[in-house]
Scaffold this active site. Sequence first.
Site, short mmCIF file in Angstrom:
data_model
loop_
_atom_site.label_atom_id
_atom_site.label_comp_id
_atom_site.label_asym_id
_atom_site.label_seq_id
_atom_site.Cartn_x
_atom_site.Cartn_y
_atom_site.Cartn_z
N ASN A 37 -63.30 -71.52 -62.08
CA ASN A 37 -64.26 -72.42 -61.41
C ASN A 37 -63.93 -72.09 -59.73
OD1 ASN A 37 -65.25 -73.91 -63.69
ND2 ASN A 37 -63.23 -75.01 -63.78
N HIS A 59 -57.12 -70.07 -61.03
CA HIS A 59 -56.72 -70.02 -62.26
C HIS A 59 -57.67 -69.56 -63.24
CE1 HIS A 59 -57.94 -74.24 -61.10
NE2 HIS A 59 -58.15 -74.37 -62.72
N HIS A 111 -59.30 -70.18 -66.86
CA HIS A 111 -59.18 -71.03 -68.10
C HIS A 111 -59.76 -69.69 -69.33
CE1 HIS A 111 -59.60 -75.03 -66.53
NE2 HIS A 111 -60.13 -74.36 -65.39
N GLY A 166 -66.86 -76.65 -59.63
CA GLY A 166 -65.98 -77.55 -60.47
C GLY A 166 -64.54 -77.34 -60.31
N GLN A 167 -64.21 -76.63 -59.39
CA GLN A 167 -62.55 -76.43 -59.21
C GLN A 167 -61.84 -77.82 -58.63
OE1 GLN A 167 -61.59 -73.46 -56.30
NE2 GLN A 167 -59.42 -73.48 -56.59
N ASP A 172 -53.72 -75.74 -71.24
CA ASP A 172 -54.10 -77.16 -70.44
C ASP A 172 -53.61 -78.35 -70.99
OD1 ASP A 172 -56.24 -78.81 -69.66
OD2 ASP A 172 -57.07 -76.83 -68.63
N ILE A 173 -53.39 -79.15 -70.05
CA ILE A 173 -53.06 -80.75 -70.52
C ILE A 173 -54.16 -81.36 -70.96
CG2 ILE A 173 -50.82 -80.76 -69.37
CD1 ILE A 173 -52.46 -82.68 -67.41
#
Length: 115
Positions: free
Chosen positions: A89, A102, A104, A95-96, A33-34
């Site tokens: 999410n 995807h 996390h 909270g998507q 994750d960035i």
Amino acid sequence: MSHDPNCIFCKIVAGQIPSKKVYEDEQVLVFHDIHPWAPVHILLIPKLHIPSLVEVTGEHAALLGHMSTLAPRLMKELGVTNGFRTVINTGPDGGQEVYHLHMHAMGGPRPWLKG
């Protein structure tokens, strides 16, 4: 395989946007994750464009099973030894932020506490 030309994750899968890749096979791409919330924070994304968990059907069961069994293996390979958290999410209230399914996987000390 479904693809959305405007989706940032589809662009990452296509190699149009770089990522710090952890793993890839015919079904999924996994990358760091960035904006990590934990010392180890990876995203597991299907190569198939599925907008959210709401869109998942029985035909996706094997794909989600693959993602769910891959996460612990990769976290162990990345040195996470004291547990981790997985989150999907879903939708605006969930909270998507990116509308490509995807998962996390976050590991390290208290990964759910954002400081």
